[in-house]
Design an enzyme around this catalytic site. Structure first.
Site, PDB file in Angstrom:
ATOM      1  N   HIS A   1       0.904  -1.294  -0.053  1.00 20.36           N
ATOM      2  CA  HIS A   1      -0.056   0.055   0.212  1.00 20.36           C
ATOM      3  C   HIS A   1       0.883   1.179  -0.100  1.00 20.36           C
ATOM      4  O   HIS A   1       0.418   2.384   0.473  1.00 20.36           O
ATOM      5  CB  HIS A   1      -0.860   0.034   1.242  1.00 20.36           C
TER       6      HIS A   1
ATOM      7  N   HIS B   1      -0.205 -15.368   7.830  1.00 22.22           N
ATOM      8  CA  HIS B   1       0.610 -14.220   7.169  1.00 22.22           C
ATOM      9  C   HIS B   1       1.991 -14.120   7.759  1.00 22.22           C
ATOM     10  O   HIS B   1       2.328 -14.749   8.649  1.00 22.22           O
ATOM     11  CB  HIS B   1      -0.198 -13.142   7.335  1.00 22.22           C
TER      12      HIS B   1
ATOM     13  N   ASP C   1      -7.757 -12.841  -3.315  1.00 22.04           N
ATOM     14  CA  ASP C   1      -8.151 -13.885  -4.285  1.00 22.04           C
ATOM     15  C   ASP C   1      -8.343 -15.280  -3.477  1.00 22.04           C
ATOM     16  O   ASP C   1      -7.662 -15.619  -2.492  1.00 22.04           O
ATOM     17  CB  ASP C   1      -6.813 -14.280  -5.260  1.00 22.04           C
TER      18      ASP C   1
END
Length: 405
Positions: free
Chosen positions: A17, A104, A340
């Site tokens: 980002h 993650h 996704d």
């Protein structure tokens, strides 16, 4: 580190980002015709928002060449490639202030650096692969022009649904398929990119099912590299399959790599697995079968290179998950970020890009070796001619017969 390659070196930059992502390519040969139109098609194949089966993040992913070219040709100097992040939503990741997201890199990045990106996956995000895909397109342009190399990847499984051909790489049908499959063939089976009509349909249904359940699923991608020059690869520790494995396992979400017959080759006796040498129709020496996957002793043998890469189910899902806060208190996390439900359709150009970077680097290393040998052979020949004329070669430090002082 963020740099890949020995002579053809690629350094990627950017977080999920931040303002932009991209790469610096160092070592690209001068004089290569190159424009943004050579790079954009692969970025467009990788971009998010392609279909209802991919993340809804809306990024155009338009590449800008910042340096290293003039009048449409490479200068031999570093090539800077930039892609802007336009659809940023850092507020979607406020939960990361409290919880390390399951599976993650939030926790591992924090433990490694003592700090982490406050939104998205930072450098572990698939946004980082934009630089790889852009650089791979440059490498591929050179490989195609100079050696006729063709690189095609395609989806071979989603969950437990497999493309039947990919399960028997020994078969003549499979060998004929990899001889001719093209990117146009693969992309005619969007959005999944499995070039088998029935399998493609089933895989799409599987992805949609997990998406609707706010869950995710993994899969595999196979890649074939055709017209690879013989002699590529650097034994013992930089064998060509080792470099390919390194490259593929550096892609986010990868969990497995196999080349040629792969794990199935462990079930085949040597008498059946060995690739016998034969004289090909074009007169060259080649192999009758290709269980080796185009590489023997870590060196390319001129046959097609083919391998398979396994991608895990994406870690970001929209279901509530029990987990713990950074200070160890039990809690519940429901991710809000866009993701996704299955990464393999968009991973296809990433796999192709990393394959191109490996082959390009190996080609440049081999070219340097061959050039060094050619110069040495030329020097030996010239010295031999001088000796025939009874001209004595100079001692070290006394100049030489080629006119150098």
């Amino acid at each position: 580190m963020s740099t890949f390659g020995t002579l053809f070196r690629v350094s990627t930059y950017g977080e999920s980002h931040c303002a932009s992502v991209g790469c610096i390519i160092d070592g690209c040969p001068p004089g290569l015709p190159l424009g943004q139109s050579d790079i954009q098609p692969q970025l467009t194949r990788r971009r998010p928002g392609q279909s209802a089966l991919t993340t809804p993040r809306n990024e155009k992913d338009q590449v800008q060449i910042q340096s290293g070219t003039e009048f449409g040709y490479t200068l031999g100097t570093p090539i800077g490639l930039l892609v802007k992040n336009e659809d940023q939503r850092p507020h979607d990741y406020s939960e990361m202030d409290l919880y390390p997201r399951p599976s993650h890199a939030d926790w591992t990045y924090l433990r490694k650096y003592g700090i982490k990106a406050s939104s998205g996956g930072g450098r572990s995000s698939a946004r980082e692969t934009i630089g790889r895909v852009a650089a791979g397109a440059v490498a591929e342009k050179y490989l195609k022009m100079v050696h006729g190399v063709e690189i095609v990847a395609f989806v071979t499984s989603v969950g437990a649904t497999h493309m039947p051909l990919s399960l028997n790489t020994e078969s003549e049908e499979f060998q004929q398929f990899v001889n001719k499959v093209s990117r146009e063939d693969v992309d005619s089976f969007l959005p999944v990119r499995c070039p088998d009509e029935e399998s493609n349909k089933k895989m799409g249904e599987v992805i949609a099912e997990f998406r609707d359940k706010k869950d995710s699923i993994g899969g595999t991608v196979m890649c074939v590299i055709r017209n690879v020059p013989e002699g590529l690869g650097e034994p013992c520790f930089d064998k060509l399959e080792a470099k390919l494995g390194h490259a593929m396992m550096s892609i986010p979400a990868t969990k497995g790599f196999e080349i040629g017959s792969g794990f199935r080759g462990t079930e085949i006796p040597g008498s059946r697995h060995n690739d016998a040498f034969v004289k090909k129709d074009d007169g060259r020496l080649g192999t009758k079968t290709n269980n080796s996957g185009g590489i023997q002793g870590g060196i390319s043998n001129g046959e097609h290179i083919f391998f398979k890469v396994a991608f895990k189910s994406p870690a970001t899902i929209s279901q509530a998950q029990g987990t713990a806060t950074y200070d160890g208190k039990d809690g519940t996390l429901e991710a809000k970020g866009r993701h996704d439900p299955c990464v393999v359709p968009r991973a296809v150009p990433i796999v192709e890009a990393m394959a191109a970077l490996v082959i390009m680097d190996a080609v440049m290393i081999q070219q340097s070796r061959e050039r060094g040998r050619a110069l040495l052979d030329g020097a030996k020949k010239e010295l031999s001619e001088l000796e025939k004329k009874d001209v004595v070669a100079p001692e070290v430090g006394q100049g030489n017969v080629y006119g150098d002082e």
